[in-house]
Design a protein around this motif. Structure first.
Motif, PDB file in Angstrom:
ATOM      1  N   THR A  18     -16.248 -58.131  43.906  1.00 46.66           N
ATOM      2  CA  THR A  18     -15.886 -59.072  44.252  1.00 46.66           C
ATOM      3  C   THR A  18     -16.826 -60.266  45.317  1.00 46.66           C
ATOM      4  OG1 THR A  18     -15.267 -58.371  46.063  1.00 46.66           O
ATOM      5  CG2 THR A  18     -13.855 -57.559  44.407  1.00 46.66           C
ATOM      6  N   VAL A  19     -17.644 -60.566  45.395  1.00 48.98           N
ATOM      7  CA  VAL A  19     -18.063 -60.871  46.496  1.00 48.98           C
ATOM      8  C   VAL A  19     -18.346 -62.393  45.856  1.00 48.98           C
ATOM      9  CG1 VAL A  19     -20.971 -61.780  47.659  1.00 48.98           C
ATOM     10  CG2 VAL A  19     -20.106 -59.744  47.616  1.00 48.98           C
ATOM     11  N   PRO A  20     -19.055 -62.389  44.248  1.00 52.46           N
ATOM     12  CA  PRO A  20     -18.401 -63.885  44.312  1.00 52.46           C
ATOM     13  C   PRO A  20     -17.715 -64.754  43.522  1.00 52.46           C
ATOM     14  CG  PRO A  20     -19.917 -62.641  42.369  1.00 52.46           C
ATOM     15  CD  PRO A  20     -19.516 -61.896  43.671  1.00 52.46           C
ATOM     16  N   VAL A  21     -16.037 -64.633  44.638  1.00 50.20           N
ATOM     17  CA  VAL A  21     -15.493 -65.260  44.330  1.00 50.20           C
ATOM     18  C   VAL A  21     -14.459 -66.234  44.967  1.00 50.20           C
ATOM     19  CG1 VAL A  21     -12.670 -64.720  44.636  1.00 50.20           C
ATOM     20  CG2 VAL A  21     -13.676 -62.582  43.246  1.00 50.20           C
ATOM     21  N   PRO A  22     -14.614 -67.289  44.821  1.00 51.07           N
ATOM     22  CA  PRO A  22     -14.383 -68.227  45.101  1.00 51.07           C
ATOM     23  C   PRO A  22     -12.649 -69.157  45.786  1.00 51.07           C
ATOM     24  CG  PRO A  22     -14.406 -68.970  43.172  1.00 51.07           C
ATOM     25  CD  PRO A  22     -15.086 -67.502  43.016  1.00 51.07           C
ATOM     26  N   LEU A  23     -12.875 -70.218  46.683  1.00 48.41           N
ATOM     27  CA  LEU A  23     -11.373 -69.039  47.492  1.00 48.41           C
ATOM     28  C   LEU A  23     -10.231 -70.566  46.586  1.00 48.41           C
ATOM     29  CD1 LEU A  23     -10.268 -69.207  49.718  1.00 48.41           C
ATOM     30  CD2 LEU A  23     -10.558 -71.820  51.024  1.00 48.41           C
ATOM     31  N   ASP A  24     -11.421 -71.241  45.840  1.00 45.77           N
ATOM     32  CA  ASP A  24     -10.576 -72.540  44.541  1.00 45.77           C
ATOM     33  C   ASP A  24      -9.639 -71.047  43.625  1.00 45.77           C
ATOM     34  OD1 ASP A  24     -10.987 -74.523  46.065  1.00 45.77           O
ATOM     35  OD2 ASP A  24     -12.245 -75.338  44.821  1.00 45.77           O
ATOM     36  N   LEU A  25     -10.922 -70.461  43.262  1.00 45.03           N
ATOM     37  CA  LEU A  25     -10.045 -69.548  42.128  1.00 45.03           C
ATOM     38  C   LEU A  25      -8.638 -68.628  42.385  1.00 45.03           C
ATOM     39  CD1 LEU A  25     -11.192 -68.714  39.460  1.00 45.03           C
ATOM     40  CD2 LEU A  25     -12.380 -66.887  40.060  1.00 45.03           C
ATOM     41  N   MET A  26      -8.611 -67.898  43.799  1.00 47.47           N
ATOM     42  CA  MET A  26      -8.137 -67.597  44.936  1.00 47.47           C
ATOM     43  C   MET A  26      -6.656 -68.222  44.568  1.00 47.47           C
ATOM     44  SD  MET A  26      -9.404 -64.622  44.825  1.00 47.47           S
ATOM     45  CE  MET A  26      -7.631 -63.762  45.495  1.00 47.47           C
ATOM     46  N   ILE A  27      -6.912 -69.011  45.281  1.00 47.70           N
ATOM     47  CA  ILE A  27      -5.406 -70.440  44.952  1.00 47.70           C
ATOM     48  C   ILE A  27      -4.917 -70.612  43.796  1.00 47.70           C
ATOM     49  CG2 ILE A  27      -4.784 -72.782  45.781  1.00 47.70           C
ATOM     50  CD1 ILE A  27      -7.093 -72.927  47.967  1.00 47.70           C
ATOM     51  N   MET A  28      -5.436 -70.667  42.542  1.00 44.60           N
ATOM     52  CA  MET A  28      -5.130 -70.842  41.110  1.00 44.60           C
ATOM     53  C   MET A  28      -4.596 -69.338  41.642  1.00 44.60           C
ATOM     54  SD  MET A  28      -7.296 -71.809  37.883  1.00 44.60           S
ATOM     55  CE  MET A  28      -7.462 -70.007  37.492  1.00 44.60           C
ATOM     56  N   HIS A  29      -4.845 -68.695  41.359  1.00 41.29           N
ATOM     57  CA  HIS A  29      -3.941 -67.068  40.531  1.00 41.29           C
ATOM     58  C   HIS A  29      -3.295 -67.243  41.490  1.00 41.29           C
ATOM     59  CE1 HIS A  29      -6.087 -65.612  37.573  1.00 41.29           C
ATOM     60  NE2 HIS A  29      -7.769 -66.673  38.050  1.00 41.29           N
ATOM     61  N   GLY A  30      -3.248 -67.153  42.867  1.00 43.71           N
ATOM     62  CA  GLY A  30      -2.249 -67.638  44.134  1.00 43.71           C
ATOM     63  C   GLY A  30      -0.975 -68.426  43.281  1.00 43.71           C
ATOM     64  N   LYS A  31      -1.380 -69.199  43.219  1.00 48.47           N
ATOM     65  CA  LYS A  31       0.217 -70.544  42.659  1.00 48.47           C
ATOM     66  C   LYS A  31       0.704 -70.079  41.470  1.00 48.47           C
ATOM     67  CE  LYS A  31      -2.037 -75.086  43.795  1.00 48.47           C
ATOM     68  NZ  LYS A  31      -2.874 -75.842  42.526  1.00 48.47           N
ATOM     69  N   ALA A  32       0.329 -69.373  40.480  1.00 46.27           N
ATOM     70  CA  ALA A  32       0.500 -68.892  38.939  1.00 46.27           C
ATOM     71  C   ALA A  32       1.331 -67.676  39.294  1.00 46.27           C
ATOM     72  CB  ALA A  32      -0.159 -68.337  38.623  1.00 46.27           C
ATOM     73  N   VAL A  33       1.201 -66.682  39.978  1.00 42.31           N
ATOM     74  CA  VAL A  33       1.514 -65.679  41.154  1.00 42.31           C
ATOM     75  C   VAL A  33       3.194 -66.105  41.624  1.00 42.31           C
ATOM     76  CG1 VAL A  33       1.742 -63.243  42.235  1.00 42.31           C
ATOM     77  CG2 VAL A  33      -0.220 -63.818  40.915  1.00 42.31           C
ATOM     78  N   VAL A  34       2.668 -66.967  42.537  1.00 39.58           N
ATOM     79  CA  VAL A  34       4.308 -67.415  43.229  1.00 39.58           C
ATOM     80  C   VAL A  34       5.513 -67.871  42.691  1.00 39.58           C
ATOM     81  CG1 VAL A  34       4.667 -68.927  45.579  1.00 39.58           C
ATOM     82  CG2 VAL A  34       3.295 -67.781  45.580  1.00 39.58           C
ATOM     83  N   ARG A  35       4.960 -68.339  41.211  1.00 41.84           N
ATOM     84  CA  ARG A  35       5.225 -69.379  40.309  1.00 41.84           C
ATOM     85  C   ARG A  35       6.120 -68.020  40.017  1.00 41.84           C
ATOM     86  NH1 ARG A  35       1.456 -73.699  39.974  1.00 41.84           N
ATOM     87  NH2 ARG A  35       0.689 -72.498  38.366  1.00 41.84           N
ATOM     88  N   GLY A  36       5.908 -67.253  39.410  1.00 43.11           N
ATOM     89  CA  GLY A  36       6.560 -66.343  38.305  1.00 43.11           C
ATOM     90  C   GLY A  36       6.597 -65.762  38.774  1.00 43.11           C
ATOM     91  N   SER A  37       7.139 -65.348  40.406  1.00 42.17           N
ATOM     92  CA  SER A  37       7.434 -64.411  40.604  1.00 42.17           C
ATOM     93  C   SER A  37       8.820 -64.370  41.969  1.00 42.17           C
ATOM     94  CB  SER A  37       7.417 -63.698  41.924  1.00 42.17           C
ATOM     95  OG  SER A  37       6.479 -64.803  43.201  1.00 42.17           O
ATOM     96  N   LYS A  38      10.069 -64.207  42.196  1.00 41.74           N
ATOM     97  CA  LYS A  38      10.974 -64.513  43.247  1.00 41.74           C
ATOM     98  C   LYS A  38      11.243 -63.923  44.412  1.00 41.74           C
ATOM     99  CE  LYS A  38      13.978 -66.419  39.378  1.00 41.74           C
ATOM    100  NZ  LYS A  38      13.852 -65.760  37.932  1.00 41.74           N
ATOM    101  N   ARG A  39      11.124 -62.667  43.978  1.00 38.05           N
ATOM    102  CA  ARG A  39      11.982 -61.789  45.387  1.00 38.05           C
ATOM    103  C   ARG A  39      10.346 -61.522  45.869  1.00 38.05           C
ATOM    104  NH1 ARG A  39      11.380 -56.826  45.681  1.00 38.05           N
ATOM    105  NH2 ARG A  39      12.675 -56.359  46.528  1.00 38.05           N
ATOM    106  N   SER A  40       9.577 -60.897  45.450  1.00 40.72           N
ATOM    107  CA  SER A  40       8.440 -60.086  46.410  1.00 40.72           C
ATOM    108  C   SER A  40       7.881 -60.511  46.967  1.00 40.72           C
ATOM    109  CB  SER A  40       7.046 -59.446  45.468  1.00 40.72           C
ATOM    110  OG  SER A  40       7.900 -58.671  44.645  1.00 40.72           O
ATOM    111  N   LEU A  41       7.930 -60.492  48.115  1.00 41.30           N
ATOM    112  CA  LEU A  41       6.192 -61.176  49.136  1.00 41.30           C
ATOM    113  C   LEU A  41       4.792 -60.966  48.453  1.00 41.30           C
ATOM    114  CD1 LEU A  41       4.906 -62.180  52.072  1.00 41.30           C
ATOM    115  CD2 LEU A  41       4.529 -59.413  52.247  1.00 41.30           C
ATOM    116  N   ILE A  42       4.837 -62.364  48.619  1.00 37.03           N
ATOM    117  CA  ILE A  42       3.043 -62.960  47.661  1.00 37.03           C
ATOM    118  C   ILE A  42       2.358 -62.443  49.014  1.00 37.03           C
ATOM    119  CG2 ILE A  42       1.521 -64.193  46.531  1.00 37.03           C
ATOM    120  CD1 ILE A  42       4.706 -62.244  44.694  1.00 37.03           C
TER     121      ILE A  42
END
Ligand code: KIV
Length: 294
Positions: A62-86
């Motif tokens: 996981t060491v090379p993972v950039p912040l922008d990639l986390m943000i991109m996937h984070g946005k997708a998961v927030v958009r896809g969900s309604k109830r769970s804490l993200i």
């Protein structure tokens, strides 16, 4: 202040903390909108883990993972969900340097993804940073035991706390992240009796991954439990066989394309009603491949 919080359905960090001692907390990693929508029906929180670097993007750690990639996937998961804490993972190098660097990056994650919390790895060494973030409005989930971002120091993904002499430091990590204000703590790849002892000793929920049923909740990497990952650690139970199902489906598709049985008339568009209009020209004959020696 005008607020719609009464009608807000999404769980927040304090709701997760309150589940300790009440019922087991259910969570999975999620990296994209459509799996988030499914998992959202069953989970209390979804973690956009930096394991996405290995699972989705082919990195060895996981060491090379950039912040922008986390943000991109984070946005997708927030958009896809309604109830769970993200919860979105802070990747290696974005929070260790100082509390203010951690705040700047964590605030970016919260603002750009609209997630409800961040997770970061480390016990004693991150306690001051956890306190700094929580005091400034950012809920933090801690992560101790085997912390994958330190794989190069551990010399591999090694189970922690398997000898009694290692316990005191890990128990201290758990105590210090609790005192610093973390709302929950992930215990990863840890000897079961130690995980159980920590769970009894601290007031916030422990979320186990390879750390025994004695934890207050469990998390797994979704692709691992679905049977989609080529190799999984001992602590993973494969609840599905999605990899084999994908293999079969793609094999059938390839076979039907080659046999020209897909697409058939039911997957094909005809012309609209053309009464009174001239007939379309006939299709040209299918070109045949030129023999190689011409
Ligand atoms: O990145 C991740 O998926 C994680 C879980 C293993 C807890 O941190």
């Amino acid at each position: 202040m005008s607020t719609h919080s009464e009608s807000r359905k999404r769980l927040m960090a304090p709701n997760i903390t309150a589940l300790k001692g009440d019922r087991p907390i259910v969570s999975l990693t999620s990296y994209h909108a459509h799996t988030a929508a499914i998992a959202d029906k069953h989970c209390d929180f979804l973690l956009v883990g930096d394991s996405l670097g290995m699972v989705m993007h082919g990195y060895e750690t996981t060491v090379p993972v950039p912040l922008d990639l986390m943000i991109m996937h984070g946005k997708a998961v927030v958009r896809g969900s309604k109830r769970s804490l993200i919860v979105v993972d802070m990747p290696f190098g974005t929070y260790e340097e100082s509390p203010s660097v951690a705040f700047r990056n964590a605030a970016r994650v919260m603002k750009e993804t609209d997630c409800g919390a961040v997770k970061l790895e480390g016990g004693r060494r991150m306690a001051e940073t956890i306190r700094f973030l929580v005091d400034r409005g950012i809920p933090v989930m801690a992560h101790i035991g085997m912390t994958p971002q330190s794989v190069n120091v551990f010399g591999g993904f090694k189970t922690q706390g398997r000898t009694l002499d290692a316990w005191a430091a890990i128990e201290e990590d758990a105590r210090l992240v609790t005192e610093a204000g973390a709302f929950a703590v992930v215990l990863e790849a840890m000897a079961a009796p130690l995980a159980e002892r920590i769970t009894q000793a601290i007031s916030i929920p422990t979320i186990g991954i390879g750390a025994s049923p004695g934890c207050d909740g469990q998390i797994l990497v979704m692709e691992d439990m679905l049977g989609l990952s080529p190799r999984v650690p001992k602590f993973v139970k494969e609840f599905g066989a999605i990899g084999a199902a994908i293999d079969r489906a793609i094999g059938s598709y390839a076979g039907e394309v080659r046999a020209r049985t897909f697409p058939d008339a039911s997957h094909t568009y005809g012309l609209k009603d053309t009464v009174g209009e001239p007939s379309p020209p006939a299709a040209p004959a299918r070109a045949t491949k030129k023999p190689k020696n011409q």
